[in-house]
Design a protein around this motif. Structure first.
Motif, PDB file in Angstrom:
ATOM      1  N   GLY A  32      19.113 -30.287 -16.607  1.00  0.00           N
ATOM      2  CA  GLY A  32      18.897 -30.360 -15.165  1.00  0.00           C
ATOM      3  C   GLY A  32      17.865 -29.373 -14.680  1.00  0.00           C
ATOM      4  O   GLY A  32      16.753 -29.371 -15.172  1.00  0.00           O
ATOM      5  N   TYR A  61      23.110 -26.796 -25.758  1.00  0.00           N
ATOM      6  CA  TYR A  61      22.457 -25.485 -25.874  1.00  0.00           C
ATOM      7  C   TYR A  61      22.840 -24.734 -27.148  1.00  0.00           C
ATOM      8  O   TYR A  61      22.483 -23.567 -27.308  1.00  0.00           O
ATOM      9  CB  TYR A  61      22.731 -24.644 -24.621  1.00  0.00           C
ATOM     10  N   ARG A  95      29.719 -27.151  -6.600  1.00  0.00           N
ATOM     11  CA  ARG A  95      28.387 -26.852  -7.137  1.00  0.00           C
ATOM     12  C   ARG A  95      27.697 -28.152  -7.548  1.00  0.00           C
ATOM     13  O   ARG A  95      28.348 -29.137  -7.922  1.00  0.00           O
ATOM     14  CB  ARG A  95      28.431 -25.891  -8.318  1.00  0.00           C
ATOM     15  N   VAL A  96      26.408 -28.138  -7.449  1.00  0.00           N
ATOM     16  CA  VAL A  96      25.588 -29.262  -7.915  1.00  0.00           C
ATOM     17  C   VAL A  96      24.427 -28.650  -8.694  1.00  0.00           C
ATOM     18  O   VAL A  96      23.852 -27.650  -8.272  1.00  0.00           O
ATOM     19  CB  VAL A  96      25.081 -30.109  -6.724  1.00  0.00           C
ATOM     20  N   GLY A  97      24.111 -29.264  -9.830  1.00  0.00           N
ATOM     21  CA  GLY A  97      22.999 -28.763 -10.642  1.00  0.00           C
ATOM     22  C   GLY A  97      23.391 -27.557 -11.462  1.00  0.00           C
ATOM     23  O   GLY A  97      24.574 -27.333 -11.741  1.00  0.00           O
ATOM     24  N   GLY A  98      22.376 -26.794 -11.870  1.00  0.00           N
ATOM     25  CA  GLY A  98      22.622 -25.614 -12.688  1.00  0.00           C
ATOM     26  C   GLY A  98      22.996 -25.958 -14.120  1.00  0.00           C
ATOM     27  O   GLY A  98      23.703 -25.208 -14.787  1.00  0.00           O
ATOM     28  N   TRP A  99      22.484 -27.079 -14.596  1.00  0.00           N
ATOM     29  CA  TRP A  99      22.817 -27.516 -15.959  1.00  0.00           C
ATOM     30  C   TRP A  99      21.840 -26.981 -16.995  1.00  0.00           C
ATOM     31  O   TRP A  99      21.895 -27.364 -18.158  1.00  0.00           O
ATOM     32  CB  TRP A  99      22.886 -29.051 -16.016  1.00  0.00           C
ATOM     33  N   GLU A 102      16.336 -29.305 -11.883  1.00  0.00           N
ATOM     34  CA  GLU A 102      15.269 -29.904 -11.090  1.00  0.00           C
ATOM     35  C   GLU A 102      14.915 -28.990  -9.920  1.00  0.00           C
ATOM     36  O   GLU A 102      15.783 -28.403  -9.281  1.00  0.00           O
ATOM     37  CB  GLU A 102      15.704 -31.277 -10.549  1.00  0.00           C
ATOM     38  N   LYS A 143      26.989 -29.686 -21.856  1.00  0.00           N
ATOM     39  CA  LYS A 143      26.331 -28.382 -21.719  1.00  0.00           C
ATOM     40  C   LYS A 143      26.553 -27.484 -22.938  1.00  0.00           C
ATOM     41  O   LYS A 143      25.593 -27.053 -23.562  1.00  0.00           O
ATOM     42  CB  LYS A 143      26.748 -27.685 -20.414  1.00  0.00           C
ATOM     43  N   ASP A 153      26.877 -35.214 -10.695  1.00  0.00           N
ATOM     44  CA  ASP A 153      26.749 -34.397  -9.475  1.00  0.00           C
ATOM     45  C   ASP A 153      26.754 -35.238  -8.192  1.00  0.00           C
ATOM     46  O   ASP A 153      26.780 -34.673  -7.097  1.00  0.00           O
ATOM     47  CB  ASP A 153      25.436 -33.591  -9.525  1.00  0.00           C
ATOM     48  N   LYS A 193      19.659 -36.069 -18.348  1.00  0.00           N
ATOM     49  CA  LYS A 193      19.512 -35.616 -16.961  1.00  0.00           C
ATOM     50  C   LYS A 193      20.090 -36.633 -15.989  1.00  0.00           C
ATOM     51  O   LYS A 193      20.679 -36.265 -14.965  1.00  0.00           O
ATOM     52  CB  LYS A 193      18.038 -35.370 -16.642  1.00  0.00           C
ATOM     53  N   ALA A 241      19.657 -32.811  -4.467  1.00  0.00           N
ATOM     54  CA  ALA A 241      20.852 -32.116  -4.967  1.00  0.00           C
ATOM     55  C   ALA A 241      21.632 -31.514  -3.792  1.00  0.00           C
ATOM     56  O   ALA A 241      22.868 -31.590  -3.750  1.00  0.00           O
ATOM     57  CB  ALA A 241      20.442 -31.033  -5.966  1.00  0.00           C
ATOM     58  N   ILE A 286      24.219 -37.207  -7.344  1.00  0.00           N
ATOM     59  CA  ILE A 286      22.847 -37.380  -6.861  1.00  0.00           C
ATOM     60  C   ILE A 286      22.350 -38.789  -7.164  1.00  0.00           C
ATOM     61  O   ILE A 286      21.723 -39.420  -6.332  1.00  0.00           O
ATOM     62  CB  ILE A 286      21.879 -36.341  -7.509  1.00  0.00           C
TER      63      ILE A 286
END
Lengths: 320, 320
Positions: free
Chosen positions: A158, B208, A149-153, A160, B204, B179, B172, A249, B181
């Motif tokens: 994140g 939050y 997986r990439v992202g979803g933070w 983006e 994370k 990731d 970020k 991503a 990126i």
């Protein structure tokens, strides 16, 4: 002698932060019923409330006239927010209890969001899925069962290229125009019109209300998409940046496993489905980096993919 | 015959979202006392709580041995979050009640944040003030009494170049590096070290949490500043972008009134005071656009500016 064949039923469920969709198929893959219930994401609401909503949806299915007298065999569930071993065990326990109370019996499989979304479009569980709704995330599944997986933070770390990201960029651009930092854009008028505001300054009391959620900010992405379709260059630039970052991503994900370099990539979520411009920008950047990737727009809903996987599980079980 | 001259006292107060500073001067401008109390920003806490904190600070001053027996004449207050006519009237009413209850009498002036900050450094109420702390904002005051502002729309709508903005970009960037990126950066190690995390994924659950405030996110700006000082190029790029966006806001403000084109501009707030690199980038971009602007770093605290303005009011009153 007359033989009575009871029709078998499989169930696919896609649980999200705002709603949960269920699709029932017969054992030949024919659509029997599609129902929608409340959120079953334990992080969006609470775990007990998520399970109550899941139970209410199952009860509605059990009582549906279209499904009366059918033999429930398999249910496949992709529940967003249910990912740890502990969360999965709790869902299994809830569903065992549910079956005992209702006097029904069917197999349960908990699946990954990405699996059901890929299955829905590709009728295969492998490939890459790029999701851009309120949030954004990329999943990659290989035939050997490797998961990436990439992202979803989330919105702070994140996301983006998500609706939240595009919505926030839209709002900031409007304020920068109001302050005289950025050039005029049609975004301002569209937002004022849509929200009944007489000045951009009215965004401030609105946006900081406790009741305003991430999804409310993501709604401004729709206005950005609308403005870009009317030829607004600032709106187009926002979508270009957002699609570019999501493509970055995807490119990072593809770089993680050689199998991905010539696989299928499915795009899904409200931003992809509402903006063909965004979809095209994303696809162009990804395929410029990896020309052998095939990009597909999702066609069927993830719940349908879950139902197909339930059917697959049922058939595997039958052939044992 | 012996004449008894009672020493006159003026008071300057700078109220903020996390603390409130008070400075007492004698009528010759000599420093008598500096005290710090809790927040008096009615939007950061609540209005009654803000007034209780203001009252507690005034009580501490009334009881301070250093100020015993002195004649209170004038208090000048710059309270952040007190800006509408209604909010100002409520503060005046509270202070009237306070004086009646305590049996004291002094004049009260409510001033603009920008006025007291400009006064503190320039000993004049006109010019431009660029603030970058947790949030960011620009104010411009002209000799004819015209007031302008750019930015200050808060973390969702604006605050470019603020600690929050830099902190969020830092977070970020770390996730994008995780990731695959973005390229590697020293920011990751510095953040993991400072927070005792073993992986960026631990950000994370931290970020939050309900208890995490905007100011907690702004704290990551300090790590970005530290990394840039150690030569990290990613950190330097973040500061370059943030300083550039704040300079764009200053340039937009300068464009609003010809008087600003050759005025004094004061920079203040934790980001300017902690990063000479950020300050230099900001100054370079502003003076490239408007070479006749003189940029000053704030030296005295805004509370001192408020006290100087209280002294000015007192002297004007005396000369009537």
């Amino acid at each position: 002698m007359k033989q009575v064949i009871t029709m078998k039923l499989v169930l696919g469920i896609d649980g999200g932060g705002t709603k949960t969709e269920a699709i029932a198929l017969d054992h030949n893959g024919g659509l029997l019923l599609r129902l929608t219930g409340e959120s079953t994401n334990p992080h969006a609401i609470t775990f007990p409330k998520a399970m109550r909503n899941l139970g209410a949806l199952l009860d509605a299915l059990l009582e549906a006239p279209e499904l009366k007298g059918l033999d429930w065999t398999t249910a496949a569930l992709g529940l967003s927010g249910v990912s740890t071993e502990e969360e999965q065990q709790a869902v299994y326990r809830y569903l065992q209890e549910f079956q005992k109370e209702r006097g029904v019996a069917f197999d349960v499989s908990l699946l990954h969001d990405a699996q059901i979304a890929l299955m829905a479009t590709l009728e295969r569980e492998e490939g890459i899925i790029a999701i851009s709704g309120t949030g954004s995330i990329l999943f990659g599944l290989t035939p050997e069962g490797k998961r990436y997986r990439v992202g979803g933070w989330g919105h702070l770390l994140g996301d983006e290229g998500s609706g939240y990201d595009i919505g926030l960029r839209t709002l900031k651009t409007i304020m920068r125009h109001y302050d005289g930092i950025a050039p005029a854009t049609g975004l301002t008028e569209l937002v004022l019109e849509a929200y009944g505001f007489s000045s951009p300054t009215e965004l401030k009391p609105y946006i900081y209300k406790d009741s305003v959620q991430k999804s409310d900010i993501a709604k401004f992405a729709q206005i950005c998409i609308e403005a870009s379709e009317k030829g607004d260059k600032t709106a187009a630039r926002i979508l270009l940046q957002a699609a570019g970052e999501l493509a970055d991503a995807a490119i990072a994900l593809i770089g993680k496993d050689q199998w991905f370099e010539s696989c299928d990539l499915v795009t899904t979520g409200s931003i992809f489905s509402h903006s063909s411009f965004f979809s095209r920008l994303f696809q162009e950047k990804v395929t410029a980096a990896y020309p052998k990737i095939t990009v597909h727009s999702s066609v069927q809903s993830p719940a349908y993919g879950a139902a197909l996987l339930a059917l697959k599980r049922y058939r595997e079980h039958m052939s044992l």
